[in-house]
Design an enzyme around this catalytic site. Structure first.
Site, PDB file in Angstrom:
ATOM      1  N   HIS A 179       0.726  -1.190  -0.163  1.00 25.24           N
ATOM      2  CA  HIS A 179       0.131  -0.056  -0.033  1.00 25.24           C
ATOM      3  C   HIS A 179       0.967   1.138   0.084  1.00 25.24           C
ATOM      4  CE1 HIS A 179       0.675   0.922   4.210  1.00 25.24           C
ATOM      5  NE2 HIS A 179       0.525  -0.178   4.508  1.00 25.24           N
ATOM      6  N   CYS A 195       2.801  -4.537   7.156  1.00 27.34           N
ATOM      7  CA  CYS A 195       2.799  -4.178   5.693  1.00 27.34           C
ATOM      8  C   CYS A 195       3.926  -3.791   4.896  1.00 27.34           C
ATOM      9  CB  CYS A 195       1.805  -3.128   5.642  1.00 27.34           C
ATOM     10  SG  CYS A 195      -0.114  -3.409   5.694  1.00 27.34           S
TER      11      CYS A 195
END
Length: 227
Positions: A179, A195
């Site tokens: 992301h 992440c």
């Protein structure tokens, strides 16, 4: 939301890190990197403002990214086929494998100690300006995030940034993501809750190059992915 709450939210998200990570697997061997062109000449074009986005994205200051983490094509030897994404958390790089022994290389921020993960997965979903919902375990660690237990709409303040690629294994959501981020200085660091984050301009570029179904391989700290 008022400007005061915006500042509070920004502080909270900085402390909380990001909610997501990658996945990947199978042994891969990387060669040295060789820039395809002089970086200073290309920097402005790569990281200029994107005013036509739903939420206009500001340009990235020239001193905000270390030269080693600027997006560039490099030589890269791997047994993985073209189109595969390979994440090397130790080196803080993400590679999109190309034909002819090259790859597009992006600088990334990865999980803090204790939040790392490696293995293989596939991109099952893609989203522009994605909605973010903190996982229950993150709320347990940081109760102030309970305000967003039902989700936060996309925006420049959203932890997932301008784009998100959702990683699934065996048809199930891993809760790990590739992301965006609006914190370019965090690239090259262990900063997230698992992440893999990229500068917004870079995740937009990667998003455009990778279809649903793309295989993602995340290496371990020794440069090898577990089975």
């Amino acid at each position: 939301m008022t400007s005061t709450s915006g500042r509070v939210l920004t502080r909270r998200l900085f402390l909380a890190g990001m909610a997501g990570t990658l996945a990947a697997c199978q042994q891969t061997t990387a060669s040295g990197s060789k820039p395809a062109a002089a970086l200073p000449t290309k920097y402005a074009a790569l990281y200029s403002p994107l005013p036509n986005e739903r939420f206009p994205i500001p340009g990235v200051p020239a001193n905000a990214i270390k030269p080693a983490f600027v997006r560039q094509q490099v030589t890269y030897a791997t047994a993985e086929p073209p189109g595969t994404i390979i994440v090397d958390p130790g080196a803080k790089y993400l590679y999109l494998v190309e034909e002819g022994g090259t790859a597009m290389r992006y600088g990334v921020g990865v999980g803090r100690e204790g939040f790392g993960w490696n293995g293989s997965a596939n991109i099952a979903r893609k989203a522009e300006w994605p909605r973010w919902t903190p996982p229950a375990e993150m709320i347990v660690r940081q109760p102030e995030l309970a305000e967003w237990k039902n989700g936060m709409d996309g925006s420049l303040s959203n932890p997932l940034g301008a784009r998100a690629l959702y990683l699934y294994q065996g048809g199930r959501d891993t809760l790990y993501r590739l992301h965006g981020t609006n914190e370019p200085r965090s690239i090259g660091s262990n900063v997230s809750s698992g992440c893999v984050r990229l500068i917004n301009q870079d995740i937009i570029d990667l998003y455009q190059r990778t279809p649903v179904g793309t295989r993602v391989v995340v290496l371990g700290t020794a440069g090898v992915a577990s089975a």
